[in-house]
Design a protein around this motif. Structure first.
Motif, PDB file in Angstrom:
ATOM      1  N   GLU A  38       0.878  -1.172  -0.307  1.00 23.42           N
ATOM      2  CA  GLU A  38      -0.178   0.387  -0.007  1.00 23.42           C
ATOM      3  C   GLU A  38       0.996   1.528   0.092  1.00 23.42           C
ATOM      4  O   GLU A  38       0.264   2.350  -0.653  1.00 23.42           O
ATOM      5  CB  GLU A  38      -0.867  -0.043   1.351  1.00 23.42           C
ATOM      6  N   LYS A  41       2.429   2.053  -3.790  1.00 23.64           N
ATOM      7  CA  LYS A  41       1.298   2.288  -4.550  1.00 23.64           C
ATOM      8  C   LYS A  41       0.522   3.040  -4.188  1.00 23.64           C
ATOM      9  O   LYS A  41       0.402   4.306  -5.409  1.00 23.64           O
ATOM     10  CB  LYS A  41      -0.326   1.090  -4.606  1.00 23.64           C
ATOM     11  N   ARG A  42       0.139   3.797  -3.037  1.00 21.18           N
ATOM     12  CA  ARG A  42       0.117   5.348  -3.217  1.00 21.18           C
ATOM     13  C   ARG A  42       1.061   6.111  -2.968  1.00 21.18           C
ATOM     14  O   ARG A  42       0.408   7.670  -3.110  1.00 21.18           O
ATOM     15  CB  ARG A  42      -0.596   5.440  -0.787  1.00 21.18           C
ATOM     16  N   HIS A  44       3.143   5.662  -5.470  1.00 21.10           N
ATOM     17  CA  HIS A  44       3.395   5.975  -6.561  1.00 21.10           C
ATOM     18  C   HIS A  44       2.099   6.793  -7.115  1.00 21.10           C
ATOM     19  O   HIS A  44       1.960   7.125  -8.245  1.00 21.10           O
ATOM     20  CB  HIS A  44       3.369   4.715  -7.097  1.00 21.10           C
ATOM     21  N   GLY A  45       1.060   6.149  -6.833  1.00 18.45           N
ATOM     22  CA  GLY A  45      -0.388   7.478  -7.106  1.00 18.45           C
ATOM     23  C   GLY A  45      -0.380   8.715  -6.702  1.00 18.45           C
ATOM     24  O   GLY A  45      -1.011   9.405  -7.480  1.00 18.45           O
ATOM     25  N   ALA A  46       1.217   8.849  -6.121  1.00 21.85           N
ATOM     26  CA  ALA A  46       0.882  11.161  -5.852  1.00 21.85           C
ATOM     27  C   ALA A  46       2.045  11.564  -7.006  1.00 21.85           C
ATOM     28  O   ALA A  46       2.784  11.846  -6.725  1.00 21.85           O
ATOM     29  CB  ALA A  46       1.731  10.885  -4.797  1.00 21.85           C
ATOM     30  N   ARG A  49       8.105   7.518  -8.778  1.00 24.67           N
ATOM     31  CA  ARG A  49       8.342   6.263 -10.320  1.00 24.67           C
ATOM     32  C   ARG A  49       9.649   5.458  -9.483  1.00 24.67           C
ATOM     33  O   ARG A  49       9.541   4.508 -10.119  1.00 24.67           O
ATOM     34  CB  ARG A  49       8.895   7.074 -10.901  1.00 24.67           C
ATOM     35  N   LEU A  78       3.476  -1.381 -12.290  1.00 26.85           N
ATOM     36  CA  LEU A  78       2.535  -0.231 -11.691  1.00 26.85           C
ATOM     37  C   LEU A  78       3.978   0.574 -12.935  1.00 26.85           C
ATOM     38  O   LEU A  78       5.257   1.059 -12.887  1.00 26.85           O
ATOM     39  CB  LEU A  78       3.482   0.874 -10.314  1.00 26.85           C
ATOM     40  N   ASP A 277       3.398  14.965  -6.181  1.00 29.30           N
ATOM     41  CA  ASP A 277       1.914  15.957  -5.444  1.00 29.30           C
ATOM     42  C   ASP A 277       1.843  15.964  -4.746  1.00 29.30           C
ATOM     43  O   ASP A 277       1.025  14.757  -3.705  1.00 29.30           O
ATOM     44  CB  ASP A 277       0.257  14.771  -6.453  1.00 29.30           C
ATOM     45  N   ALA A 280      -1.792  14.883  -2.055  1.00 25.65           N
ATOM     46  CA  ALA A 280      -1.749  12.892  -2.638  1.00 25.65           C
ATOM     47  C   ALA A 280      -0.230  12.184  -1.551  1.00 25.65           C
ATOM     48  O   ALA A 280      -0.237  11.179  -1.638  1.00 25.65           O
ATOM     49  CB  ALA A 280      -1.593  12.444  -3.662  1.00 25.65           C
TER      50      ALA A 280
END
Length: 314
Positions: A38, A41-42, A44-46, A49, A78, A277, A280
């Motif tokens: 988690e 993934k979180r 990476h979502g922000a 890389r 990802l 971000d 995020a």
């Protein structure tokens, strides 16, 4: 163009999140595999890389890295994400090649004293491991980048001052051994901006078009100032860990890596787009706090928040 320059273009800044490796190397309790997944993934979502996710060491010795191969697989799924992990011996290099990791990190100490204490081998033997690892990488099914990271580059907790010319010599020897990229680390947080700018300038001259890495610790509160000096000197790859997680066995009680969130903010305020971000990214800290409630988390930005009139969304 070098292989490293294709991954880390000098036109931008690349930030590596090393909390899953450097951040966890000394903790008494560590996140579950689900929690780590988690976390990745979180982040990476922000927009993060680059992830350094562990060391290829026996699980009996470093149980916090027992799920390293699983995490490498998570990152492989990802978009645009890259994994990195340490290989500290030939067995580790073999395991790295079989794992599909994107980058293998070898460590070379700036001083002989630290090399013997930390790895029980000479610096020249450590450079030989860089050479062996690059040879193995060339034959691997998925060829990883090989990074040679020079620890104690700004001062050694055992030997004391370090001659910058010796660090440059070691970096050159690692490049000659086939390393795709070199890095310099302020392992115990000894230095200030002047030393960082001077060494980065010299390393930049050595590397030319090949990018180089700067790994900083906030042991004495100089992490962000030193990161700014590195950027001013031309460094474009920097390490940090979310919440400033981490520490070094040679600096007991010290705070850890440069706080990743603060590093993102620094880069953005200096005009370097990170693609991350911040709003995020902040919730990732909650995962760390829930999974490791007894581990302190640091960060000026988390404490004070983003300026009300400024947004760093991407």
């Amino acid at each position: 163009m070098s292989r490293a320059a294709e991954i880390y273009p000098r036109a931008g800044v690349s930030l590596r999140e090393v909390g899953l490796r450097d951040g966890l190397q000394l903790v008494k309790a560590f996140p579950s595999t689900a929690g780590k997944t988690e976390w990745i993934k979180r982040a990476h979502g922000a927009g993060v890389r680059h992830f350094e996710v562990g060391s290829f060491l026996p699980a009996s010795r470093m149980p916090q890295f027992a799920d390293l191969r699983e995490l490498i697989g998570v990152i492989a799924g990802l978009e645009g994400a890259r994994s990195a992990a340490l290989a500290l011996n030939e067995r580790g290099a073999d395991d790295a090649m079989a794992s599909g990791v994107d980058e293998v990190v070898c460590v070379v100490s700036a001083t002989e004293e630290h090399s013997q204490a930390n790895m029980r081998r000479s610096r020249e033997a450590a450079i030989d491991l860089v050479r062996t690892t690059t040879e193995k990488a060339a034959d691997a099914p998925k060829r990883p980048l090989v990074m040679a990271a020079i620890s104690m580059a700004f001062g050694c907790s055992i030997a004391g001052p370090v001659d910058p010319a010796e660090v440059v010599r070691l970096a050159g020897a690692c490049l000659d051994a086939g390393a795709d990229i070199v890095g310099v680390a302020d392992t115990v947080g000894f230095c200030g901006p002047k030393q960082v700018e001077e060494l980065c300038t010299d390393i930049g001259k050595l590397c030319g078009d090949i990018p180089y890495l700067v790994h900083l610790h906030d042991t004495r509160g100089m992490g962000i100032a030193n990161a700014a000096a590195a950027l001013n000197a031309g460094a474009r790859i920097l390490d940090g860990s979310i919440g400033g997680l981490g520490g070094c066995p040679f600096a007991p009680g010290a705070t850890g890596n440069v706080v990743f969130e603060d590093l993102v903010y620094l880069c953005e305020t200096m005009g370097f787009a990170t693609g991350i971000d911040l709003e995020a990214l902040f919730p990732v800290r909650e995962i760390l706090a829930n999974e490791m409630p007894n581990e302190p988390l640091y960060g000026a930005l988390a404490r004070a928040g983003l300026p009300a009139t400024v947004s760093y969304r991407h």
